[in-house]
Design a protein around this motif. Structure first.
Motif, PDB file in Angstrom:
ATOM      1  N   PHE A  42       0.802  -1.221   0.000  1.00 42.64           N
ATOM      2  CA  PHE A  42       0.000   0.000   0.000  1.00 42.64           C
ATOM      3  C   PHE A  42       0.832   1.268   0.000  1.00 42.64           C
ATOM      4  O   PHE A  42       0.346   2.348  -0.335  1.00 42.64           O
ATOM      5  CB  PHE A  42      -0.933   0.008   1.216  1.00 42.64           C
ATOM      6  N   ASP A  43       2.114   1.160   0.387  1.00 40.78           N
ATOM      7  CA  ASP A  43       2.942   2.365   0.410  1.00 40.78           C
ATOM      8  C   ASP A  43       3.312   2.838  -0.992  1.00 40.78           C
ATOM      9  O   ASP A  43       3.923   3.900  -1.150  1.00 40.78           O
ATOM     10  CB  ASP A  43       4.192   2.159   1.269  1.00 40.78           C
ATOM     11  N   GLN A  44       2.922   2.084  -2.028  1.00 41.82           N
ATOM     12  CA  GLN A  44       3.066   2.578  -3.398  1.00 41.82           C
ATOM     13  C   GLN A  44       2.051   3.678  -3.683  1.00 41.82           C
ATOM     14  O   GLN A  44       2.127   4.349  -4.709  1.00 41.82           O
ATOM     15  CB  GLN A  44       2.859   1.425  -4.394  1.00 41.82           C
ATOM     16  N   ILE A  45       1.114   3.853  -2.767  1.00 39.07           N
ATOM     17  CA  ILE A  45       0.083   4.888  -2.920  1.00 39.07           C
ATOM     18  C   ILE A  45       0.515   6.117  -2.130  1.00 39.07           C
ATOM     19  O   ILE A  45       0.548   6.104  -0.901  1.00 39.07           O
ATOM     20  CB  ILE A  45      -1.279   4.370  -2.436  1.00 39.07           C
ATOM     21  N   ALA A  72      14.758   3.299  11.226  1.00 38.58           N
ATOM     22  CA  ALA A  72      14.242   2.953   9.900  1.00 38.58           C
ATOM     23  C   ALA A  72      15.359   3.081   8.877  1.00 38.58           C
ATOM     24  O   ALA A  72      16.301   3.854   9.055  1.00 38.58           O
ATOM     25  CB  ALA A  72      13.072   3.849   9.529  1.00 38.58           C
ATOM     26  N   TYR A  73      15.224   2.304   7.803  1.00 37.26           N
ATOM     27  CA  TYR A  73      16.255   2.285   6.760  1.00 37.26           C
ATOM     28  C   TYR A  73      15.610   2.689   5.435  1.00 37.26           C
ATOM     29  O   TYR A  73      14.725   2.014   4.934  1.00 37.26           O
ATOM     30  CB  TYR A  73      16.847   0.887   6.651  1.00 37.26           C
ATOM     31  N   GLY A  74      16.064   3.833   4.899  1.00 38.83           N
ATOM     32  CA  GLY A  74      15.567   4.317   3.618  1.00 38.83           C
ATOM     33  C   GLY A  74      14.482   5.366   3.762  1.00 38.83           C
ATOM     34  O   GLY A  74      13.340   5.038   4.065  1.00 38.83           O
ATOM     35  N   ALA A  75      14.826   6.630   3.555  1.00 39.09           N
ATOM     36  CA  ALA A  75      13.838   7.718   3.623  1.00 39.09           C
ATOM     37  C   ALA A  75      13.143   7.836   2.269  1.00 39.09           C
ATOM     38  O   ALA A  75      13.261   8.832   1.552  1.00 39.09           O
ATOM     39  CB  ALA A  75      14.520   9.024   4.008  1.00 39.09           C
ATOM     40  N   THR A  76      12.423   6.785   1.923  1.00 37.99           N
ATOM     41  CA  THR A  76      11.772   6.712   0.621  1.00 37.99           C
ATOM     42  C   THR A  76      10.514   7.581   0.578  1.00 37.99           C
ATOM     43  O   THR A  76       9.944   7.922   1.611  1.00 37.99           O
ATOM     44  CB  THR A  76      11.357   5.256   0.338  1.00 37.99           C
ATOM     45  N   ALA A  77      10.071   7.885  -0.639  1.00 38.93           N
ATOM     46  CA  ALA A  77       8.822   8.634  -0.782  1.00 38.93           C
ATOM     47  C   ALA A  77       7.665   7.825  -0.205  1.00 38.93           C
ATOM     48  O   ALA A  77       6.795   8.364   0.496  1.00 38.93           O
ATOM     49  CB  ALA A  77       8.576   8.955  -2.258  1.00 38.93           C
ATOM     50  N   LYS A  78       7.656   6.520  -0.486  1.00 35.03           N
ATOM     51  CA  LYS A  78       6.528   5.714  -0.032  1.00 35.03           C
ATOM     52  C   LYS A  78       6.490   5.541   1.480  1.00 35.03           C
ATOM     53  O   LYS A  78       5.438   5.213   2.043  1.00 35.03           O
ATOM     54  CB  LYS A  78       6.521   4.358  -0.741  1.00 35.03           C
ATOM     55  N   SER A  79       7.614   5.777   2.154  1.00 35.56           N
ATOM     56  CA  SER A  79       7.602   5.639   3.619  1.00 35.56           C
ATOM     57  C   SER A  79       6.713   6.688   4.280  1.00 35.56           C
ATOM     58  O   SER A  79       6.242   6.500   5.402  1.00 35.56           O
ATOM     59  CB  SER A  79       9.025   5.735   4.177  1.00 35.56           C
ATOM     60  N   ALA A  80       6.452   7.780   3.583  1.00 31.73           N
ATOM     61  CA  ALA A  80       5.564   8.813   4.144  1.00 31.73           C
ATOM     62  C   ALA A  80       4.168   8.252   4.379  1.00 31.73           C
ATOM     63  O   ALA A  80       3.520   8.543   5.394  1.00 31.73           O
ATOM     64  CB  ALA A  80       5.496  10.018   3.213  1.00 31.73           C
ATOM     65  N   THR A  81       3.689   7.421   3.445  1.00 28.64           N
ATOM     66  CA  THR A  81       2.362   6.834   3.598  1.00 28.64           C
ATOM     67  C   THR A  81       2.307   5.941   4.825  1.00 28.64           C
ATOM     68  O   THR A  81       1.376   6.015   5.636  1.00 28.64           O
ATOM     69  CB  THR A  81       1.986   6.025   2.339  1.00 28.64           C
ATOM     70  N   VAL A  82       3.319   5.079   4.990  1.00 29.56           N
ATOM     71  CA  VAL A  82       3.352   4.161   6.129  1.00 29.56           C
ATOM     72  C   VAL A  82       3.442   4.933   7.440  1.00 29.56           C
ATOM     73  O   VAL A  82       2.666   4.710   8.378  1.00 29.56           O
ATOM     74  CB  VAL A  82       4.565   3.206   6.034  1.00 29.56           C
ATOM     75  N   GLN A 127      19.359  14.229   4.279  1.00 29.97           N
ATOM     76  CA  GLN A 127      20.050  14.074   5.563  1.00 29.97           C
ATOM     77  C   GLN A 127      19.988  15.344   6.405  1.00 29.97           C
ATOM     78  O   GLN A 127      19.955  16.462   5.877  1.00 29.97           O
ATOM     79  CB  GLN A 127      21.506  13.674   5.316  1.00 29.97           C
ATOM     80  N   ASN A 128      19.972  15.151   7.713  1.00 27.80           N
ATOM     81  CA  ASN A 128      19.899  16.247   8.697  1.00 27.80           C
ATOM     82  C   ASN A 128      18.617  17.057   8.544  1.00 27.80           C
ATOM     83  O   ASN A 128      18.564  18.233   8.912  1.00 27.80           O
ATOM     84  CB  ASN A 128      21.133  17.149   8.579  1.00 27.80           C
ATOM     85  N   ARG A 129      17.596  16.390   8.012  1.00 25.98           N
ATOM     86  CA  ARG A 129      16.260  16.961   7.935  1.00 25.98           C
ATOM     87  C   ARG A 129      15.313  16.026   8.678  1.00 25.98           C
ATOM     88  O   ARG A 129      15.766  15.138   9.399  1.00 25.98           O
ATOM     89  CB  ARG A 129      15.850  17.151   6.472  1.00 25.98           C
ATOM     90  N   VAL A 130      14.024  16.237   8.528  1.00 26.08           N
ATOM     91  CA  VAL A 130      13.064  15.368   9.205  1.00 26.08           C
ATOM     92  C   VAL A 130      12.107  14.777   8.186  1.00 26.08           C
ATOM     93  O   VAL A 130      11.867  15.352   7.124  1.00 26.08           O
ATOM     94  CB  VAL A 130      12.284  16.115  10.304  1.00 26.08           C
ATOM     95  N   SER A 131      11.571  13.622   8.503  1.00 25.38           N
ATOM     96  CA  SER A 131      10.668  12.927   7.589  1.00 25.38           C
ATOM     97  C   SER A 131       9.363  13.707   7.427  1.00 25.38           C
ATOM     98  O   SER A 131       8.911  14.400   8.341  1.00 25.38           O
ATOM     99  CB  SER A 131      10.383  11.521   8.112  1.00 25.38           C
ATOM    100  N   PRO A 132       8.739  13.614   6.251  1.00 26.33           N
ATOM    101  CA  PRO A 132       7.499  14.353   5.991  1.00 26.33           C
ATOM    102  C   PRO A 132       6.385  13.974   6.964  1.00 26.33           C
ATOM    103  O   PRO A 132       6.095  12.810   7.190  1.00 26.33           O
ATOM    104  CB  PRO A 132       7.138  13.922   4.564  1.00 26.33           C
ATOM    105  N   GLY A 133       5.788  14.983   7.570  1.00 29.91           N
ATOM    106  CA  GLY A 133       4.633  14.771   8.426  1.00 29.91           C
ATOM    107  C   GLY A 133       4.942  14.269   9.813  1.00 29.91           C
ATOM    108  O   GLY A 133       4.460  14.818  10.810  1.00 29.91           O
ATOM    109  N   THR A 134       5.758  13.223   9.927  1.00 26.72           N
ATOM    110  CA  THR A 134       6.045  12.603  11.223  1.00 26.72           C
ATOM    111  C   THR A 134       7.273  13.188  11.904  1.00 26.72           C
ATOM    112  O   THR A 134       7.489  12.978  13.089  1.00 26.72           O
ATOM    113  CB  THR A 134       6.234  11.088  11.046  1.00 26.72           C
ATOM    114  N   HIS A 135       8.128  13.879  11.143  1.00 27.25           N
ATOM    115  CA  HIS A 135       9.270  14.631  11.662  1.00 27.25           C
ATOM    116  C   HIS A 135      10.283  13.772  12.434  1.00 27.25           C
ATOM    117  O   HIS A 135      10.853  14.197  13.434  1.00 27.25           O
ATOM    118  CB  HIS A 135       8.781  15.808  12.536  1.00 27.25           C
ATOM    119  N   ILE A 136      10.493  12.569  11.936  1.00 25.91           N
ATOM    120  CA  ILE A 136      11.549  11.699  12.466  1.00 25.91           C
ATOM    121  C   ILE A 136      12.877  12.155  11.865  1.00 25.91           C
ATOM    122  O   ILE A 136      12.950  12.380  10.650  1.00 25.91           O
ATOM    123  CB  ILE A 136      11.272  10.223  12.106  1.00 25.91           C
TER     124      ILE A 136
END
Length: 405
Positions: free
Chosen positions: A209-212, A313-323, A345-354
């Motif tokens: 589902f993370d392909q969405i 987590a391993y890999g700051a992929t685009a699809k990881s935002a959905t998960v 790098q040295n930023r935060v993940s979209p929405g969840t700010h990890i």
């Protein structure tokens, strides 16, 4: 009720992923006050069977100067696109003065092989950073969005193309009417329009589902692509399953009557019909599986935290935002995400700010468990990170179900 972007038919929603951010918007810590969010929901057209997002995100918010995805980052993808280019060179680009155009050429990973062979080519890439990287490799690039007007200009300047290729791009583009009008203007009478994108059949089969996410507007099947091609005066003449990116299909489109369709087209459509792939009961069942994965993943991460285990987590992929956003993950459950892309790098993940840390962090601050967001590169990554497994580390995957290896 929302209308289908392809045929205008009724679009029936079958799953809502809730409030989601731009999947590739990695903000600096503390600088995400104006972060863009939208409702990520997906629906089925009851007429042409095209599965698509219910809401469109403006393209300039997703694809811009600082777009952080580089196709060359994976050895598997480098090999895949080199073989793709060589295949075109041996089959479609054999006539006098051949010309190849790529829609969404990214960092030139495919066109470089064609350029090195001395064949006329042009990449059309709207994201400035990756377009400039292409040029540094000797690839000719037009830094624009591909649409009808762009294609008309290219045809007037360079002539028509033998091959128009696109990888992981056509599914991003809501305005496919303009794309096909552009292909009509730019493609030679016997040329081919070839594109490869995530296959709905694999997404449903694996519950991947993370392909969405925001960038993926359409989710193709052979049946829906055949219907779409005919609507715009073209014909689906071949399909080919691909193992990359968790399961894709390559579609070959030609002008109506120009080529004899391969038996593979009818075979794939028959398989899709037998599965009931583009039916609401099947897609609603997919949604139920998504919810189960979400619940299982949150339960596992909560349990590990209670046991005092560390998870990265391993890999700051685009699809990881959905998960991450569907599951409501935070740095409390996942301490950081490691990634090799300097722009993330040295930023935060979209929405969840990890926090997103360089790949070296994985060895300097080794977790007990690693949540593999880049699961579609699992074999390549696990071979590279053998030391982690040998040291007692364990991988968490969530496709096709939550499991630990």
């Amino acid at each position: 009720m929302t209308a289908c972007r392809i045929c205008g038919g009724d679009l029936v929603e079958f799953y809502d992923f809730g409030r989601q951010p731009l999947s590739d918007a990695f903000h600096k810590p503390g600088q995400f006050q104006d972060e863009f969010f939208f409702r990520l929901a997906v629906g089925l057209c009851t007429d042409c069977t095209m599965v698509q997002l219910m809401e469109e995100v403006p393209r300039d918010k997703m694809f811009h100067e600082d777009y952080p995805y580089y196709s060359s980052g994976s050895a598997v993808m480098r090999k895949h696109f080199e073989l793709t280019a060589r295949r075109f060179i041996e089959t479609e680009l054999t006539g006098p003065a051949p010309f190849a155009v790529e829609i969404g050429s990214n960092d030139g990973i495919m066109l470089k092989t064609i350029a090195d062979a001395g064949i006329k080519h042009l990449g059309v890439e709207p994201s400035g950073g990756v377009a400039e990287l292409s040029r540094s490799k000797g690839v000719r690039v037009l830094n624009e969005f591909f649409q009808e007007s762009t294609a008309v200009e290219i045809a007037a300047t360079d002539g028509q193309a033998d091959v128009i290729f696109s990888a992981n791009t056509i599914c991003h583009i809501p305005y496919l009417d303009s794309i096909f009008k552009g292909v009509d203007a730019l493609l030679k009478p016997n040329g081919v329009f070839v594109f490869e994108d995530p296959y709905l059949g694999e997404i449903v089969r694996r519950t991947s589902f993370d392909q969405i996410y925001d960038e993926h507007y359409y989710f193709f099947t052979a049946r829906s692509v055949q219907s779409m091609a005919r609507r715009y005066g073209f014909e689906l003449v071949d399909v080919e399953r691909l193992p990359v990116h968790g399961g894709e299909t390559r579609y070959t489109i030609a002008r109506q009557g120009a080529r004899q369709p391969s038996p593979a087209v009818a075979e794939m459509i028959a398989e899709e019909n037998a599965r009931g792939l583009a039916t609401l009961p099947t897609l609603e069942g997919f949604g139920e599986n998504v919810t189960k994965i979400k619940d299982d993943l949150v339960a596992l991460l909560t349990k590990l935290k209670a046991e005092g285990k560390t998870v990265a987590a391993y890999g700051a992929t685009a699809k990881s935002a959905t998960v991450a956003n569907l599951c409501g993950l935070s740095a409390d459950l996942v301490s950081y995400v490691c990634d090799t892309t300097p722009q993330k790098q040295n930023r935060v993940s979209p929405g969840t700010h990890i926090p997103v840390r360089p790949a070296e962090a994985f060895h300097e601050d080794t977790p007990d468990y690693a949540l593999l967001f880049a699961w579609n590169h699992a074999e390549e990554i696990m071979a590279k990170e053998k030391q982690f497994r040998d040291g007692g580390g364990k991988w968490i995957l969530y496709v096709p179900e939550v499991h630990v290896v």
